[in-house]
Design an enzyme around this catalytic site. Structure first.
Site, PDB file in Angstrom:
ATOM      1  CB  SER A   1      -7.906 -49.617  -5.750  1.00  0.00           C
ATOM      2  OG  SER A   1      -7.775 -49.035  -7.024  1.00  0.00           O
TER       3      SER A   1
ATOM      4  CG  HIS B   1     -11.980 -46.234  -6.526  1.00  0.00           C
ATOM      5  ND1 HIS B   1     -12.240 -47.534  -6.903  1.00  0.00           N
ATOM      6  CD2 HIS B   1     -10.626 -46.170  -6.333  1.00  0.00           C
ATOM      7  CE1 HIS B   1     -11.110 -48.218  -6.941  1.00  0.00           C
ATOM      8  NE2 HIS B   1     -10.109 -47.412  -6.596  1.00  0.00           N
TER       9      HIS B   1
END
Length: 436
Positions: free
Chosen positions: A265, A414
């Site tokens: 990320s 994610h």
């Protein structure tokens, strides 16, 4: 007693590979524009990895390449308009041009090397793992500070490689037996690898009010504004990875030529930037890094509501410099895009991971950037990115590997998951390190 860390020489780069002309290619939805000849005509694109035969000396390069129907900056075009046709031109000129452009317009100028850097190492044997807790002391013109590097090394062997994680979650403890999807330390060491971690919060806190308080203010007066093009938190995290690398190059329990930088990320953005700048990293792993990481900026929200340049700067104003914020609503004016960032890793190993349901990161935008970086790797004869004729959307949970490039699209949302680590640990990411 802390030991001083001397400046380290960069690794030897491969000898130039002579090419007769710029590589032109069409990969899936990525079409690299043709060369512009002396008469101004544009040569027709040819198949991926095929080479034109015109002498390099008379060729200039088109300003843009076409990716999924949109024009992007051509990574193989010099600032003077000439075409990059071989490794010597790439490493001697174009690479430096792109680094300067990313520093000025996207990530900001990096912090300088410390005036003094030390390492205080505490080693402890815990079962079949040697644990080291390294306090890295940093002195700059405005003061002295430190951050911690954790290193877990399997005993009785030289590790197959070392994964250095930029960790913005601060979720790695001193316990070598810890295991999680995000940081499966025990799984990594049992597989014969070493694992290292730096806590991004100790370098630049992820808070717009105090992000300067650790390392950045060692180099800038705390009462003064930063220059518009000075790096902020993401650049500081990348800088911290290189300072950790300074120490890792001296540790006799690991192989300094086999170290990968990995981030997930926001830390994935920093990992890509660290790997682009610092050629000592043998491999660079971007996991779900999205905007200003692996995702192409000019795709906007990608039609899936993904994070854009404008949104990332609005939501996280401390991540990037003012010079990047200026492009928020005019990304088409950016002189660079993220396929060029990935190309700066060449010829070292590049690993990009996306997730099927991670719409905020725009997995298709990450995939297209990965494809478009292939042309730079082709200069080194490493243009096989593992995808073959596979376009978007590739099969999920499958590793597409070439000799120096790897991509996978994991099922789900994610995150950095066990399935991602399984691909990294089985990917033989360091097999080429000794050859460079």
């Amino acid at each position: 007693m802390p030991t001083s860390i001397p400046p380290l020489s960069r690794r030897r780069v491969p000898p130039p590979v002579t090419r007769t002309a710029t590589s032109l290619f069409v990969v899936g939805a990525v079409a690299v524009a043709g060369l512009v000849g002396a008469g101004g005509g544009t040569a027709a694109p040819v198949a991926h990895l095929a080479h034109a035969s015109a002498p390099a000396a008379v060729l200039s390069a088109a300003a843009t390449v076409t990716i999924d129907g949109t024009q992007y900056p051509n990574p193989l075009r010099l600032l003077d308009g000439g075409a990059v046709t071989d490794v010597a031109q790439w490493e001697g000129t174009r690479r430096a041009e792109l680094l300067a452009a990313f520093r000025e317009n996207v990530y900001g100028q990096p912090l300088p090397r410390p005036t003094r850097q030390t390492a205080d190492v505490q080693s402890t044997e815990v079962g079949d793992v040697l644990r080291k807790k390294v306090t890295i002391g940093i002195t700059g013109p405005e003061g002295t500070g430190s951050f911690t590097l954790r290193l877990f090394v399997p005993k009785g062997q030289t590790p197959r490689g070392t994964f250095l994680m930029i960790d913005h979650r601060g979720s790695v403890s001193d316990d070598p037996g810890q295991s999680s999807d995000y940081a499966p330390v025990s799984t990594i060491t049992r597989a014969g690898y070493a694992f290292a971690q730096i806590d991004a919060e100790q370098i630049a806190p992820d808070d717009s009010g105090i992000y300067r308080s650790k390392m950045i203010n060692l180099f800038y007066p705390s009462g003064s504004d930063l220059p518009d093009d000075a790096g902020r938190a993401i650049a500081a995290w990348a800088w911290g990875a290189s300072r950790a690398m300074d120490y890792l190059q001296t540790d006799k329990d690991i192989d300094p030529s086999k170290i990968a930088v990995i981030g997930h990320s926001r830390s994935g953005k920093a990992a890509l930037w660290a790997g682009a700048q610092d050629p000592r990293f043998a491999a660079v792993i971007s996991n779900n890094s999205g905007s200003t990481g692996a995702k192409l900026a000019r795709r906007g929200d990608g039609g899936v509501g993904a994070e854009t340049v404008s949104r990332v700067n609005s939501s996280f104003p401390h991540w990037f410099p003012q010079t990047y914020k200026d492009y928020g609503d005019k990304v088409d004016e950016l002189p660079v895009d993220q396929h060029e960032l990935m190309g700066l890793v060449a010829p070292r190993t590049l690993v990009v991971a996306s997730a099927t349901d991670d719409s905020n990161a725009d997995p298709e935008g990450e995939f297209l950037a990965y494809e478009a970086a292939t042309g730079i790797y082709d200069l080194y004869g490493l243009g096989d990115n593992g995808l073959g004729t596979t376009g978007w959307k590739p099969a999920a949970d499958t590793a597409f590997r070439g000799p120096a490039m790897s991509y996978h699209l994991r099922s789900g949302g994610h995150g950095l998951k066990a399935a991602d680590w399984n691909i990294y640990l089985k990917g033989d990411l360091f097999s080429r390190s000794a050859q460079r």
